[in-house]
Design a protein around this motif. Structure first.
Motif, PDB file in Angstrom:
ATOM      1  N   SER A   1     -85.771  66.351  10.089  1.00 16.75           N
ATOM      2  CA  SER A   1     -86.899  65.691   9.437  1.00 16.75           C
ATOM      3  C   SER A   1     -87.970  65.370  10.486  1.00 16.75           C
ATOM      4  CB  SER A   1     -86.432  64.398   8.787  1.00 16.75           C
ATOM      5  OG  SER A   1     -86.065  63.469   9.785  1.00 16.75           O
ATOM      6  N   GLY A   2     -89.150  64.992  10.021  1.00 18.19           N
ATOM      7  CA  GLY A   2     -90.248  64.675  10.932  1.00 18.19           C
ATOM      8  C   GLY A   2     -89.881  63.585  11.928  1.00 18.19           C
ATOM      9  N   GLY A   3     -89.216  62.544  11.431  1.00 16.97           N
ATOM     10  CA  GLY A   3     -88.827  61.441  12.308  1.00 16.97           C
ATOM     11  C   GLY A   3     -87.818  61.897  13.363  1.00 16.97           C
ATOM     12  N   MET A   4     -86.873  62.730  12.941  1.00 16.78           N
ATOM     13  CA  MET A   4     -85.852  63.250  13.870  1.00 16.78           C
ATOM     14  C   MET A   4     -86.496  64.128  14.933  1.00 16.78           C
ATOM     15  SD  MET A   4     -82.708  62.492  13.048  1.00 16.78           S
ATOM     16  CE  MET A   4     -81.990  61.641  11.684  1.00 16.78           C
ATOM     17  N   ARG A   5     -87.460  64.949  14.520  1.00 17.47           N
ATOM     18  CA  ARG A   5     -88.135  65.822  15.493  1.00 17.47           C
ATOM     19  C   ARG A   5     -88.860  64.976  16.518  1.00 17.47           C
ATOM     20  NH1 ARG A   5     -89.181  69.743  10.981  1.00 17.47           N
ATOM     21  NH2 ARG A   5     -90.988  68.504  10.441  1.00 17.47           N
ATOM     22  N   GLN A   6     -89.473  63.872  16.044  1.00 14.71           N
ATOM     23  CA  GLN A   6     -90.174  63.017  16.998  1.00 14.71           C
ATOM     24  C   GLN A   6     -89.171  62.397  17.968  1.00 14.71           C
ATOM     25  OE1 GLN A   6     -92.827  62.911  18.652  1.00 14.71           O
ATOM     26  NE2 GLN A   6     -94.246  62.448  17.005  1.00 14.71           N
ATOM     27  N   ARG A   7     -87.958  62.070  17.489  1.00 11.17           N
ATOM     28  CA  ARG A   7     -86.921  61.550  18.385  1.00 11.17           C
ATOM     29  C   ARG A   7     -86.536  62.594  19.426  1.00 11.17           C
ATOM     30  NH1 ARG A   7     -84.146  57.111  16.323  1.00 11.17           N
ATOM     31  NH2 ARG A   7     -85.036  56.512  14.328  1.00 11.17           N
ATOM     32  N   ILE A   8     -86.471  63.838  18.992  1.00  8.21           N
ATOM     33  CA  ILE A   8     -86.103  64.900  19.934  1.00  8.21           C
ATOM     34  C   ILE A   8     -87.197  65.081  20.985  1.00  8.21           C
ATOM     35  CG2 ILE A   8     -85.743  67.405  20.117  1.00  8.21           C
ATOM     36  CD1 ILE A   8     -84.213  66.979  17.326  1.00  8.21           C
ATOM     37  N   MET A   9     -88.466  64.994  20.550  1.00  9.14           N
ATOM     38  CA  MET A   9     -89.579  65.028  21.505  1.00  9.14           C
ATOM     39  C   MET A   9     -89.436  63.904  22.527  1.00  9.14           C
ATOM     40  SD  MET A   9     -92.038  67.230  21.278  1.00  9.14           S
ATOM     41  CE  MET A   9     -93.383  66.336  22.057  1.00  9.14           C
ATOM     42  N   ILE A  10     -89.044  62.726  22.034  1.00  8.14           N
ATOM     43  CA  ILE A  10     -88.886  61.582  22.938  1.00  8.14           C
ATOM     44  C   ILE A  10     -87.737  61.853  23.908  1.00  8.14           C
ATOM     45  CG2 ILE A  10     -88.239  59.133  23.057  1.00  8.14           C
ATOM     46  CD1 ILE A  10     -89.764  58.752  20.409  1.00  8.14           C
TER      47      ILE A  10
ATOM     48  N   LEU B   1     -93.574  69.060  15.424  1.00 10.51           N
ATOM     49  CA  LEU B   1     -93.158  70.383  14.977  1.00 10.51           C
ATOM     50  C   LEU B   1     -93.824  71.477  15.799  1.00 10.51           C
ATOM     51  CD1 LEU B   1     -91.396  71.957  13.121  1.00 10.51           C
ATOM     52  CD2 LEU B   1     -93.200  71.950  11.415  1.00 10.51           C
ATOM     53  N   SER B   2     -95.129  71.301  16.056  1.00 16.67           N
ATOM     54  CA  SER B   2     -95.800  72.371  16.783  1.00 16.67           C
ATOM     55  C   SER B   2     -95.581  72.243  18.289  1.00 16.67           C
ATOM     56  CB  SER B   2     -97.288  72.397  16.443  1.00 16.67           C
ATOM     57  OG  SER B   2     -97.885  71.198  16.813  1.00 16.67           O
ATOM     58  N   SER B   3     -95.006  71.133  18.741  1.00 16.51           N
ATOM     59  CA  SER B   3     -94.740  71.004  20.172  1.00 16.51           C
ATOM     60  C   SER B   3     -93.345  71.488  20.559  1.00 16.51           C
ATOM     61  CB  SER B   3     -94.893  69.559  20.633  1.00 16.51           C
ATOM     62  OG  SER B   3     -95.973  68.949  20.001  1.00 16.51           O
ATOM     63  N   LEU B   4     -92.459  71.600  19.570  1.00 15.21           N
ATOM     64  CA  LEU B   4     -91.131  72.137  19.864  1.00 15.21           C
ATOM     65  C   LEU B   4     -91.156  73.634  19.600  1.00 15.21           C
ATOM     66  CD1 LEU B   4     -88.961  69.396  18.103  1.00 15.21           C
ATOM     67  CD2 LEU B   4     -89.030  69.851  20.558  1.00 15.21           C
ATOM     68  N   ASN B   5     -90.366  74.370  20.358  1.00 19.04           N
ATOM     69  CA  ASN B   5     -90.314  75.810  20.151  1.00 19.04           C
ATOM     70  C   ASN B   5     -89.406  76.132  18.959  1.00 19.04           C
ATOM     71  OD1 ASN B   5     -89.864  78.575  20.306  1.00 19.04           O
ATOM     72  ND2 ASN B   5     -90.230  78.564  22.515  1.00 19.04           N
ATOM     73  N   PRO B   6     -89.970  76.781  17.919  1.00 15.68           N
ATOM     74  CA  PRO B   6     -89.194  76.964  16.680  1.00 15.68           C
ATOM     75  C   PRO B   6     -88.009  77.912  16.828  1.00 15.68           C
ATOM     76  CG  PRO B   6     -91.285  78.144  16.548  1.00 15.68           C
ATOM     77  CD  PRO B   6     -91.323  77.333  17.811  1.00 15.68           C
ATOM     78  N   VAL B   7     -88.019  78.783  17.860  1.00 13.74           N
ATOM     79  CA  VAL B   7     -86.979  79.812  17.910  1.00 13.74           C
ATOM     80  C   VAL B   7     -85.779  79.440  18.791  1.00 13.74           C
ATOM     81  CG1 VAL B   7     -88.651  81.613  17.413  1.00 13.74           C
ATOM     82  CG2 VAL B   7     -88.063  81.132  19.786  1.00 13.74           C
ATOM     83  N   PHE B   8     -85.826  78.264  19.420  1.00 15.84           N
ATOM     84  CA  PHE B   8     -84.670  77.843  20.216  1.00 15.84           C
ATOM     85  C   PHE B   8     -84.046  76.576  19.641  1.00 15.84           C
ATOM     86  CE2 PHE B   8     -87.261  80.198  23.355  1.00 15.84           C
ATOM     87  CZ  PHE B   8     -86.311  81.133  23.735  1.00 15.84           C
ATOM     88  N   PRO B   9     -82.723  76.459  19.742  1.00 18.18           N
ATOM     89  CA  PRO B   9     -82.066  75.230  19.280  1.00 18.18           C
ATOM     90  C   PRO B   9     -82.597  74.044  20.076  1.00 18.18           C
ATOM     91  CG  PRO B   9     -80.435  76.930  19.807  1.00 18.18           C
ATOM     92  CD  PRO B   9     -81.753  77.437  20.279  1.00 18.18           C
ATOM     93  N   VAL B  10     -82.675  72.864  19.432  1.00 17.87           N
ATOM     94  CA  VAL B  10     -83.246  71.702  20.115  1.00 17.87           C
ATOM     95  C   VAL B  10     -82.423  71.329  21.340  1.00 17.87           C
ATOM     96  CG1 VAL B  10     -84.360  70.772  18.058  1.00 17.87           C
ATOM     97  CG2 VAL B  10     -82.042  70.077  18.592  1.00 17.87           C
TER      98      VAL B  10
ATOM     99  N   ALA C   1     -78.780  72.994  16.362  1.00 16.15           N
ATOM    100  CA  ALA C   1     -79.686  73.168  15.225  1.00 16.15           C
ATOM    101  C   ALA C   1     -81.116  73.445  15.704  1.00 16.15           C
ATOM    102  CB  ALA C   1     -79.653  71.922  14.341  1.00 16.15           C
ATOM    103  N   TYR C   2     -81.909  74.058  14.835  1.00 19.98           N
ATOM    104  CA  TYR C   2     -83.292  74.418  15.156  1.00 19.98           C
ATOM    105  C   TYR C   2     -84.253  73.332  14.659  1.00 19.98           C
ATOM    106  CZ  TYR C   2     -81.482  78.951  16.431  1.00 19.98           C
ATOM    107  OH  TYR C   2     -80.807  79.945  17.070  1.00 19.98           O
ATOM    108  N   PRO C   3     -85.443  73.266  15.259  1.00 23.52           N
ATOM    109  CA  PRO C   3     -86.370  72.194  14.885  1.00 23.52           C
ATOM    110  C   PRO C   3     -86.589  72.051  13.379  1.00 23.52           C
ATOM    111  CG  PRO C   3     -87.217  73.323  16.809  1.00 23.52           C
ATOM    112  CD  PRO C   3     -85.966  74.061  16.392  1.00 23.52           C
ATOM    113  N   HIS C   4     -86.718  73.170  12.653  1.00 28.52           N
ATOM    114  CA  HIS C   4     -87.037  73.036  11.221  1.00 28.52           C
ATOM    115  C   HIS C   4     -85.884  72.419  10.432  1.00 28.52           C
ATOM    116  CE1 HIS C   4     -84.834  76.921  11.014  1.00 28.52           C
ATOM    117  NE2 HIS C   4     -84.469  76.445   9.840  1.00 28.52           N
TER     118      HIS C   4
END
Ligand SMILES: Nc1ncnc2c1ncn2[C@@H]1O[C@H](COP(=O)(O)OP(=O)(O)OP(=O)(O)O)[C@@H](O)[C@H]1O
Ligand SMILES: Nc1ncnc2c1ncn2[C@@H]1O[C@H](COP(=O)(O)OP(=O)(O)OP(=O)(O)O)[C@@H](O)[C@H]1O
Ligand code: SF4
Ligand code: SF4
Ligand SMILES: [Mg+2]
Ligand SMILES: [Mg+2]
Lengths: 349, 424
Positions: free
Chosen positions: A180-189, A124-133, A174-177
């Motif tokens: 879910s936590g697991g989905m965000r980690q997938r996006i980081m990957i 969550l803190s590694s993705l930029n909250p104000v831009f779509p993933v 869609a935006y990071p928030h």
């Protein structure tokens, strides 16, 4: 860009970028790395001479408890330590034979992301909250590959599908928030593998996640690694995760490696009292009636690492020599290293 | 009113003969969701949605489940930090909601809680003595013989901390030591039940073992019953007699430790157990992994019928409409509680009985006392933790040292748990 004759570097490909090729499959050589932090209380010696290698297609685990220096090691390899307060007084981090620590900044920036990528614990803190993933993934392609907007967007969708985000096409905006936590980690990957890096460093990628999600993420990481023959550095404190995915593991304690071995040897017959102690102290899902034993005490204060073996105040095998002489990491059996004066006794124990 | 179809509490716990001490009956907790500037209630988070179980004297009931399934909310309901939306908690047969004044205070004294985070759950401005002694101030009727200070020192000793450290502040202790302080506070009033909400989750693995062993020792000595809430299924197996598995505010499965771990009948339990890594590389590729699709649905809008049906590979039409009851269902050997219409046992864990295997004491030990305390008592250097150390940052002032010394009353007659130097 200058052409160069350094080993491992193939000058200028079609896009004018330098490409790196591993020699004999060797991707990384970390050599005698030291990192210290200059704080108000003094110099904290976080990393005190760490050396290891990583080959193509290999999974290396860095195992250690909180504060042992796992993340700082990863940050030093990535070149993302804040300096100051950090300082690297000694050591080299060679990627395909070229030392990243002495490389010009612009080239280093390019290596980061394109050649060596990293996934952090806290997506969550590694993705930029104000831009779509989707936009954030697409930016990787635009900046590094010079793609146009629509191509980059299409690539982003493809990658989101690859890391199993359901309805990727609809969710690319869609935006990071909104994940879910697991989905965000997938996006980081997805972002980390976007540019096809040769090395992927995952710093506690599943520590904040539930076990069923952890299982999904770990199997995704393994799949991607095999598919792309990446070298994977997996940082974790979880002995179960290491046993499941790593080929080889290094065990860290107070900024040093105390043991390195392939995982089968490491669990069957550890060569360092600290590793042995850790294995005695964890409850196992598949054991009934287990008696737990703990390692006494705490890891040392990095401002005042005890002389001799840093583990000596907690070690039940310590003798006088341990309080004076620093044990070197030495080969104690084929392919296995331990930094204990009495490693042979430990192995035989 | 939510649908509540649950077994009678009296049916639960048939397997243990000892008496029921705490009983949760159809517990429900819904939190209103308020939106807009008018803060109108537009829905409810169904954090706990019909949970029943009995806790027996001196036993440990583990509660496991993934993030957000309602474990902590359940814990708060059990100690009545919050009132349930519906249902009740009975202590020794008395309904806590109906008790008033003195009665309620007496009931509450008997059910205490220990929280997860040793870094935030202790007031940083209070000394350890005040933190541990505070429950005694709130319940002056139970102030022990010999006075408060003596009792606090006894408690510190009981949890393996140095009683001399009564005047220190939480930041002068490590995470493991702080968790001991939380436990000392929890047992100050001599409760019969201790609710532990993730008591070891924030600790490093080697320190977890010290605290788990301490909790087991205290249970033996004080006859405490624990509700041990955690997401770590390995720790829960180790410490629990019985285990309840929660999913989206409900119990999916409930049984004795080996019934749940060796013969789980609910698909969610099976998936959960199969996902836990085991520290043994030789099992790689040999264990069955059930990979669940998708995410846990929102507790504000849980699926109808069986809450697990959106992710269950066995789901049938009926699962989308009929709520499966938590009732005794056959598990291949006997029967235990499961909330699945199609419950059938599936072994996903290959259990080895290691009751006779002793840990190798050359590398780690089973002493439940805080190692820094052992070191201090033995006058060894180096083992003490953050008191003069990194995260602790603060050196003990001469005033504190003096205060520590003057408080040394029971310690002079010899430390009760004195041990030999464990090292060769
Ligand atoms: N910016 C900093 N300034 C001072 N000290 C630092 C800084 N960053 C890290 N350290 C210290 O370096 C040591 C190693 O930290 P590191 O983050 O690598 O630990 P870790 O092994 O990753 O632990 P964890 O499991 O808790 O993530 C720690 O003691 C930490 O306090
Ligand atoms: N005071 C509150 N107000 C509104 N919603 C709440 C409140 N407390 C908890 N919830 C919600 O209730 C659900 C259950 O939360 P709870 O903290 O009990 O879960 P948990 O099982 O303890 O999770 P974790 O493993 O993350 O600690 C969650 O969706 C949470 O967001
Ligand atoms: S060198 Fe000595 S103190 Fe260090 S691990 Fe080996 S026996 Fe223990
Ligand atoms: S009741 Fe149906 S959906 Fe629920 S767990 Fe059983 S089979 Fe799956
Ligand atoms: Mg870290
Ligand atoms: Mg919780």
């Amino acid at each position: 860009m200058t052409t160069t004759t350094q080993p491992g570097i193939r000058p200028a490909n079609a896009t004018g970028k330098i490409t790196y090729t591993p020699v004999d499959g060797r991707l990384l050589d970390v050599e005698d790395l030291h990192v210290e932090f200059h704080t108000d209380d003094g110099i904290a010696k976080a990393i005190n001479g760490v050396s290891f290698t990583l080959d193509q297609g290999e999974s290396l685990a860095i195992l250690g408890e909180s504060g042992s220096g796992k993340s700082v090691t990863a940050q030093a390899i990535m070149g993302i330590l804040d300096m100051p307060p950090a300082k690297i007084p000694h050591g080299a981090v060679k990627y395909c034979g070229v030392d990243l620590l002495t490389m010009p900044d612009d080239r280093r920036r390019w290596v980061r992301g394109a050649e060596i990528a990293m996934i952090f614990q806290d997506a969550l803190s590694s993705l930029n909250p104000v831009f779509p993933v989707g936009w954030q993934i697409a930016e990787m392609f635009r900046q590094h590959r010079g793609m146009n907007k629509s191509d980059a967007q299409a690539q982003a969708v493809r990658l989101m599908e690859r890391v199993a985000i359901p309805a990727a096409k609809e969710r690319v905006k869609a935006y990071p928030h909104q994940f879910s936590g697991g989905m965000r980690q997938r996006i980081m990957i997805a972002m980390a593998i976007a540019l096809d890096p040769a090395v992927l460093i995952a710093d506690e990628p599943t520590t904040a996640l539930d076990v069923t999600v952890q299982a999904q993420i770990m199997s995704l990481l393994q799949e991607l690694q095999q598919e792309r023959q990446m070298g994977l550095i997996l940082i974790t404190h979880d002995l179960g995760v290491v046993a499941d995915v790593a080929d080889r593991s290094v065990v860290m304690y107070a900024g040093r490696l105390v043991e390195t071995a392939n995982v089968y040897d490491l669990y069957r017959n550890p060569a360092h009292p600290y590793t042995r102690g850790l294995l005695e102290s964890i409850p196992r899902l598949d054991q009934k009636g287990q008696t737990l034993a703990a390692i006494g005490g705490l890891p040392p204060n990095l401002l005042r690492i005890p002389p001799g073996c840093a583990f000596n105040p907690r070690c039940r095998m310590a003798k006088d020599v341990c309080r004076v002489d620093l044990p070197a990491l030495r080969e104690v059996a084929s392919g296995r290293h331990s930094a204990c004066h009495f490693a042979e006794e430990v192995i035989d124990a | 009113m939510p649908e509540i179809i649950l077994p009678k509490a009296s049916e639960i716990g048939r397997s243990t003969t000892s008496e029921v001490i705490l009983s949760a009956k159809d517990l429900v907790k819904h939190y209103p969701i308020k939106t807009g500037i008018l803060r109108r209630t537009t829905g409810h988070v169904k954090a706990v949605d019909g949970v029943s179980f009995d806790l027996h004297k001196g036993e440990t009931l583990g509660i496991v489940g993934e993030s957000g399934c309602g474990k902590s909310t359940l814990g708060r309901l059990l100690v009545r930090l919050e009132a349930p939306t519906d249902g009740s908690v009975e202590f020794e047969g008395a309904d806590m909601a109906k008790a008033s004044g003195r009665e309620l205070r007496a009931l509450r004294r008997n059910i205490q809680i220990v929280f997860q985070d040793p870094y935030t759950s202790l007031n940083p401005r209070m000394t350890v003595g005040d933190i541990v002694g505070e429950p005694l101030d709130i319940h002056p009727d139970v102030t022990p013989k010999g006075g408060r200070r003596k009792r606090v020192q006894e408690l510190l000793d009981l949890v393996g901390l140095n009683p001399e450290h009564i005047n220190r502040y939480p930041h002068q202790f490590s995470g493991g030591q702080r968790q001991r302080i939380g436990i000392a506070r929890g047992i100050a009033l001599d409760p019969k039940v201790l609710i532990c909400d993730e008591p070891v989750s924030a600790l490093d693995v080697s320190v977890q073992a010290q605290v788990v062993n301490l909790m087991e020792k205290l249970q033996d000595e004080l006859g405490l019953a624990y509700v041990f809430i955690a997401h770590d299924l390995s720790v829960v197996r180790h410490i629990s007699d019985r285990v309840g598995v929660m999913y989206l505010g409900k119990l999916a499965e409930l049984g004795e430790e080996d019934e749940v771990y060796d013969r789980p009948t609910h698909p969610y339990t099976q998936a959960l157990l199969s996902a836990v890594p085991v520290p043994d590389p030789t099992l790689r590729g040999k264990r069955e992994h059930i990979v669940l699709q998708g995410d846990v649905p929102s507790p504000a809008n849980p699926p109808a019928g069986c809450r697990f049906h959106t992710r269950c590979w066995k789901a049938q039409e009926r699962c989308r409409t009929d709520v499966p009851e938590l009732i005794l269902r056959p598990d291949g050997r006997g029967e235990h509680f499961s909330a699945c219409h199609y419950a059938e046992p599936r072994a996903v864990v290959d259990t080895v009985d290691v009751t006779d295997v002793e840990p190798d004491e050359r590398f780690a030990d089973t002493d439940v006392r805080d190692p820094a305390t052992i070191a201090a008592v033995e006058g060894q250097p180096g083992m003490d933790g953050p008191v003069q150390d990194a995260e602790g940052l603060v050196e003990e002032t001469p005033e504190q040292r003096a205060a520590d010394m003057s408080s040394l009353t029971m310690h002079d007659e010899g430390h009760p748990g004195k041990v030999e130097d464990p090292r060769p």
